[in-house]
Motif scaffolding. Structure first.
Motif, PDB file in Angstrom:
ATOM      1  N   LEU A 163       9.361 -26.326  11.341  1.00  9.08           N
ATOM      2  CA  LEU A 163       8.011 -26.275  10.797  1.00  9.08           C
ATOM      3  C   LEU A 163       8.099 -25.759   9.368  1.00  9.08           C
ATOM      4  N   PRO A 164       7.361 -26.349   8.436  1.00  9.33           N
ATOM      5  CA  PRO A 164       7.417 -25.877   7.046  1.00  9.33           C
ATOM      6  C   PRO A 164       6.604 -24.610   6.857  1.00  9.33           C
ATOM      7  N   VAL A 165       6.937 -23.869   5.820  1.00 11.42           N
ATOM      8  CA  VAL A 165       6.114 -22.744   5.376  1.00 11.42           C
ATOM      9  C   VAL A 165       5.191 -23.277   4.291  1.00 11.42           C
ATOM     10  N   HIS A 166       3.889 -23.082   4.474  1.00  9.03           N
ATOM     11  CA  HIS A 166       2.924 -23.624   3.522  1.00  9.03           C
ATOM     12  C   HIS A 166       3.175 -23.037   2.133  1.00  9.03           C
ATOM     13  N   PRO A 167       3.072 -23.847   1.069  1.00  7.57           N
ATOM     14  CA  PRO A 167       3.329 -23.319  -0.280  1.00  7.57           C
ATOM     15  C   PRO A 167       2.386 -22.206  -0.701  1.00  7.57           C
ATOM     16  N   ARG A 168       1.251 -22.048  -0.027  1.00  6.13           N
ATOM     17  CA  ARG A 168       0.324 -20.957  -0.342  1.00  6.13           C
ATOM     18  C   ARG A 168       0.353 -19.850   0.710  1.00  6.13           C
ATOM     19  N   HIS A 169       1.377 -19.854   1.556  1.00  3.59           N
ATOM     20  CA  HIS A 169       1.461 -18.819   2.587  1.00  3.59           C
ATOM     21  C   HIS A 169       1.636 -17.455   1.928  1.00  3.59           C
ATOM     22  N   GLN A 180       0.828  -1.213   0.000  1.00  2.00           N
ATOM     23  CA  GLN A 180       0.000   0.000   0.000  1.00  2.00           C
ATOM     24  C   GLN A 180       0.860   1.261   0.000  1.00  2.00           C
ATOM     25  N   GLY A 181       2.166   1.069  -0.207  1.00  2.00           N
ATOM     26  CA  GLY A 181       3.059   2.216  -0.264  1.00  2.00           C
ATOM     27  C   GLY A 181       3.513   2.719   1.083  1.00  2.00           C
ATOM     28  N   VAL A 182       3.329   1.915   2.156  1.00  2.93           N
ATOM     29  CA  VAL A 182       3.728   2.301   3.508  1.00  2.93           C
ATOM     30  C   VAL A 182       4.978   1.515   3.892  1.00  2.93           C
ATOM     31  N   ALA A 183       6.054   2.206   4.204  1.00  2.00           N
ATOM     32  CA  ALA A 183       7.292   1.534   4.612  1.00  2.00           C
ATOM     33  C   ALA A 183       7.074   0.827   5.941  1.00  2.00           C
ATOM     34  N   PRO A 184       7.245  -0.510   6.004  1.00  2.00           N
ATOM     35  CA  PRO A 184       6.937  -1.232   7.246  1.00  2.00           C
ATOM     36  C   PRO A 184       8.020  -1.121   8.312  1.00  2.00           C
ATOM     37  N   GLN A 185       9.188  -0.589   7.961  1.00  2.00           N
ATOM     38  CA  GLN A 185      10.320  -0.492   8.894  1.00  2.00           C
ATOM     39  C   GLN A 185      10.858  -1.862   9.284  1.00  2.00           C
ATOM     40  N   LEU A 186      10.551  -2.860   8.490  1.00  2.00           N
ATOM     41  CA  LEU A 186      11.128  -4.195   8.625  1.00  2.00           C
ATOM     42  C   LEU A 186      11.644  -4.597   7.250  1.00  2.00           C
ATOM     43  N   ASP A 187      12.687  -5.415   7.227  1.00  2.00           N
ATOM     44  CA  ASP A 187      13.344  -5.768   5.972  1.00  2.00           C
ATOM     45  C   ASP A 187      13.153  -7.258   5.680  1.00  2.00           C
ATOM     46  N   PHE A 188      12.335  -7.543   4.678  1.00  3.10           N
ATOM     47  CA  PHE A 188      12.161  -8.921   4.227  1.00  3.10           C
ATOM     48  C   PHE A 188      12.609  -9.055   2.773  1.00  3.10           C
ATOM     49  N   SER A 189      13.661  -8.308   2.408  1.00  3.88           N
ATOM     50  CA  SER A 189      14.135  -8.321   1.031  1.00  3.88           C
ATOM     51  C   SER A 189      14.844  -9.619   0.670  1.00  3.88           C
ATOM     52  N   GLN A 190      15.186 -10.428   1.663  1.00  2.00           N
ATOM     53  CA  GLN A 190      15.795 -11.737   1.411  1.00  2.00           C
ATOM     54  C   GLN A 190      14.882 -12.816   1.985  1.00  2.00           C
ATOM     55  N   MET A 191      13.723 -12.967   1.360  1.00  2.00           N
ATOM     56  CA  MET A 191      12.704 -13.854   1.908  1.00  2.00           C
ATOM     57  C   MET A 191      13.169 -15.312   1.974  1.00  2.00           C
ATOM     58  N   ASN A 192      13.933 -15.748   0.999  1.00  2.00           N
ATOM     59  CA  ASN A 192      14.379 -17.141   1.018  1.00  2.00           C
ATOM     60  C   ASN A 192      15.261 -17.419   2.229  1.00  2.00           C
ATOM     61  N   GLU A 193      16.085 -16.438   2.606  1.00  2.00           N
ATOM     62  CA  GLU A 193      16.917 -16.594   3.797  1.00  2.00           C
ATOM     63  C   GLU A 193      16.048 -16.650   5.056  1.00  2.00           C
ATOM     64  N   VAL A 194      15.031 -15.795   5.114  1.00  2.00           N
ATOM     65  CA  VAL A 194      14.114 -15.804   6.254  1.00  2.00           C
ATOM     66  C   VAL A 194      13.453 -17.169   6.380  1.00  2.00           C
ATOM     67  N   ILE A 195      12.959 -17.689   5.272  1.00  2.00           N
ATOM     68  CA  ILE A 195      12.306 -19.002   5.283  1.00  2.00           C
ATOM     69  C   ILE A 195      13.275 -20.076   5.745  1.00  2.00           C
ATOM     70  N   GLU A 196      14.492 -20.028   5.225  1.00  2.00           N
ATOM     71  CA  GLU A 196      15.489 -21.046   5.555  1.00  2.00           C
ATOM     72  C   GLU A 196      15.792 -21.066   7.051  1.00  2.00           C
ATOM     73  N   VAL A 197      16.000 -19.886   7.632  1.00  2.00           N
ATOM     74  CA  VAL A 197      16.338 -19.824   9.055  1.00  2.00           C
ATOM     75  C   VAL A 197      15.148 -20.232   9.918  1.00  2.00           C
ATOM     76  N   VAL A 198      13.964 -19.700   9.614  1.00  2.00           N
ATOM     77  CA  VAL A 198      12.791 -19.987  10.447  1.00  2.00           C
ATOM     78  C   VAL A 198      12.440 -21.471  10.405  1.00  2.00           C
ATOM     79  N   THR A 199      12.463 -22.061   9.232  1.00  2.00           N
ATOM     80  CA  THR A 199      12.112 -23.481   9.148  1.00  2.00           C
ATOM     81  C   THR A 199      13.157 -24.353   9.837  1.00  2.00           C
ATOM     82  N   ALA A 200      14.429 -23.940   9.755  1.00  2.00           N
ATOM     83  CA  ALA A 200      15.469 -24.716  10.443  1.00  2.00           C
ATOM     84  C   ALA A 200      15.327 -24.605  11.949  1.00  2.00           C
ATOM     85  N   CYS A 201      14.982 -23.415  12.447  1.00  2.00           N
ATOM     86  CA  CYS A 201      14.883 -23.209  13.897  1.00  2.00           C
ATOM     87  C   CYS A 201      13.591 -23.779  14.470  1.00  2.00           C
ATOM     88  N   ASN A 202      12.486 -23.574  13.759  1.00  2.00           N
ATOM     89  CA  ASN A 202      11.186 -24.041  14.261  1.00  2.00           C
ATOM     90  C   ASN A 202      10.887 -25.481  13.890  1.00  2.00           C
TER      91      ASN A 202
END
Length: 571
Positions: free
Chosen positions: A317-323, A293-315
């Motif tokens: 738990l898989p990320v659903h393919p339709r998440h 919506q054009g609002v800067a969230p003040q969080l950086d998810f520009s490397q989503m694959n890295e986020v997924i990799e770390v979270v799934t390894a730590c938790n």
């Protein structure tokens, strides 16, 4: 399931707020964010994170830009206690990041919590107790007065503990747990009582967290509850209103967004919505909803694959393919109509050099979160002409004419119907090459010479090979391809007409290769396409014509070619 569920279940009450203001508001800035992955999220895991995984997750949260992180329930386990101590003693907390820990309103647990936070530079100590009638009456068997007494006793103990450690920059947080099904008047009353003890001000900040501990109503009701509280709380300007939505009804994100419209300042949640039972609100979805919506969230998810990799390894738990935003398939179109719309959208964006993102079916540019366009369109039996054409363009630079898109789509459809599976990019390319002679043509051009006379007639002399046999082609016409068509008629008896012809380069450099597309009709009106890629435009055109013509070759044509080759040899 019951045919008359009203005999067992009762609708939760709503709140009377006829002059509510939140429906006409818009979200124009990011809230304060609190990640509770290391506490609430960790408590929800069948196998809680060990120290190494917690540290890995902690580092990820810092890279994503979180400034407030709930790291533990230190009185709940030795592992949690030690993790808090490790962060403090090893100086792992950046100067602009604040630790948050959780405790129940119990004297022994509060004491243990302060021990964990000894020498912390900054800390939010978060105390809670349940306030809803369901819990008061059935779990604790206490009156409203007793519930308030429990909260205020804890508040006094926490104030005393904070004053005893003045080197730490303290923030106090209180949650009337089960707020969303607590009477609105009682929620106000107990929060007023706690605030009276804490006396919030700039020097002594306070957060009031109003959780949807269990979703029991629609998100608009939760928004009404938040707006009602914000209107009536006497110290509203001195406190930060936080929300902690869960997802029992599947509307955690909507609850958070409407709560922000209703006046909340802060959101507590987890990456990908992990948390007890059905999970906490998903902070990634919330942040990227704002972003689109054009609002800067003040969080950086520009490397989503890295986020997924770390979270799934730590938790674990898989990320659903339709998440939303993060799932493997969320940017993927299999449907033919979706593929066609996306393909046209990208074409217009490229043509107009647009900066504003306007793309059918894609509210977010995958590139903004580090994802490539390779998975935007994938091909199976549900796909139409645009799917395979998109992949050929993205991976090989081919811009197929519309009629060729339709022709190849039929080939892909037959192939996917045959095996019933998705076709990979490699499989599509191999099918295209086989179908149109790109890599192993049946009738291969060896060399060619042409010249034009004063009457604008082109004379063609070419050598080709068919099934290992040499073939000499001679013809004339009003252009190179016309001469080649006549040569094919004279040498192979193929009576063809060229129906369509297209060419383009595969790059911007002057020495880039060219691709030619030729469509031919035989005397019976049958159509065949040929495609060729070559450094020389003329060779590409001739070979594409030969590839189309070879689709009409019959045993008789082969015999004629063999005889001609024998004649050439004898001469």
């Amino acid at each position: 399931m019951l045919t008359q569920p009203e005999s067992k279940y009762r609708p939760q009450p709503v709140i009377a707020l006829p002059d509510r203001q939140w429906p006409s508001r818009r979200l124009t800035h990011a809230p304060r964010w609190l990640s509770t992955d290391l506490r609430d999220g960790n408590q929800a895991l069948a196998e809680p994170m060990d120290r190494a995984r917690k540290l890995q997750f902690w580092d990820l949260l810092l890279r994503c830009g979180f400034k407030e992180i709930e790291v533990a329930f230190p009185s709940a386990s030795q592992t949690d206690f030690d993790f808090v101590r490790d962060l403090i003693e090893q100086a792992r907390v950046p100067a602009d990041v604040t630790l948050q820990v959780l405790t129940q309103a119990r004297q022994d647990l509060i004491e243990r919590t302060f021990a964990a936070l000894q020498d912390a530079p900054r800390a939010i100590i978060h105390m809670y107790n349940a306030t809803a009638p369901l819990f008061r009456e059935r779990v604790f068997k206490q009156s409203k007065a007793e519930i308030i007494a429990l909260a205020t006793a804890g508040a006094r103990q926490i104030r005393t503990g904070c004053e005893a450690q003045p080197a730490t920059d303290w923030t106090f947080e209180y949650s009337p747990e089960t707020f969303c099904f607590t009477e609105p008047e009682f929620a106000l009353e107990i929060c007023e009582a706690v605030a009276e003890i804490w006396q919030p001000c700039a020097e002594r900040p306070m957060i009031i967290n109003l959780p949807a501990t269990v979703e029991v109503n629609t998100p608009n009701v939760y928004a009404d509850q938040i707006e009602y509280f914000c209107r009536h709380f006497s110290r509203r300007q001195d406190v930060c209103i936080s929300v902690h939505p869960h997802n029992d009804r599947g509307t955690g994100v909507a609850c958070a967004e409407l709560a922000l419209l209703a006046g909340a300042d802060r959101v507590e949640g987890c990456l990908f919505g992990n948390g007890e039972r059905t999970g906490n609100v998903d902070l990634i979805t919330l942040a990227l909803n704002l972003y689109t919506q054009g609002v800067a969230p003040q969080l950086d998810f520009s490397q989503m694959n890295e986020v997924i990799e770390v979270v799934t390894a730590c938790n674990q738990l898989p990320v659903h393919p339709r998440h939303p935003y993060a799932g493997e398939l969320v940017f993927t179109a299999f449907s033919g109509s979706h593929q066609d719309a996306i393909k046209k959208g990208f074409a217009i964006r490229r043509q107009n050099a647009e900066t504003v993102w306007q793309m059918p079916y894609l509210p977010l540019d995958p590139a903004d979160i580090g994802c490539s366009y390779e998975a935007v369109i994938r091909v199976n039996s549900q796909s139409g002409k645009s799917g395979a054409a998109w992949l050929l363009e993205q991976n090989h630079g081919l811009q197929l004419p519309r009629a060729l898109q339709q022709d190849f789509s039929g080939c892909v459809q037959r192939e996917t119907d045959r095996h019933g599976k998705e076709m990979t990019q490699h499989a599509i390319w191999q099918l295209f090459c086989r179908q149109y002679g790109v890599e192993q043509p049946t009738l291969r051009l060896l060399n060619a010479e042409s010249q034009s006379d004063a009457g604008a007639q082109t004379q063609l002399n070419a050598n080709a090979a068919q099934d290992g046999k040499a073939l000499r082609l001679r013809g004339s016409g009003n252009g190179l391809l016309s001469a080649a068509v006549n040569a094919l008629r004279q040498s192979l008896g193929l009576a063809l007409t060229i129906e369509d012809y297209h060419e383009h380069t595969l790059g911007k450099r002057s020495d880039s290769r060219s691709v030619a597309y030729v469509s031919c009709l035989n005397m019976a009106g049958e159509r065949a396409w040929g495609v060729s890629i070559d450094n020389d435009t003329s060779r590409a055109s001739l070979q594409a014509l030969f590839n189309a013509a070879s689709r009409f070759l019959t045993p008789e044509n082969n015999l004629q070619a063999t005889r001609q080759a024998d004649d050439e040899t004898s001469r």
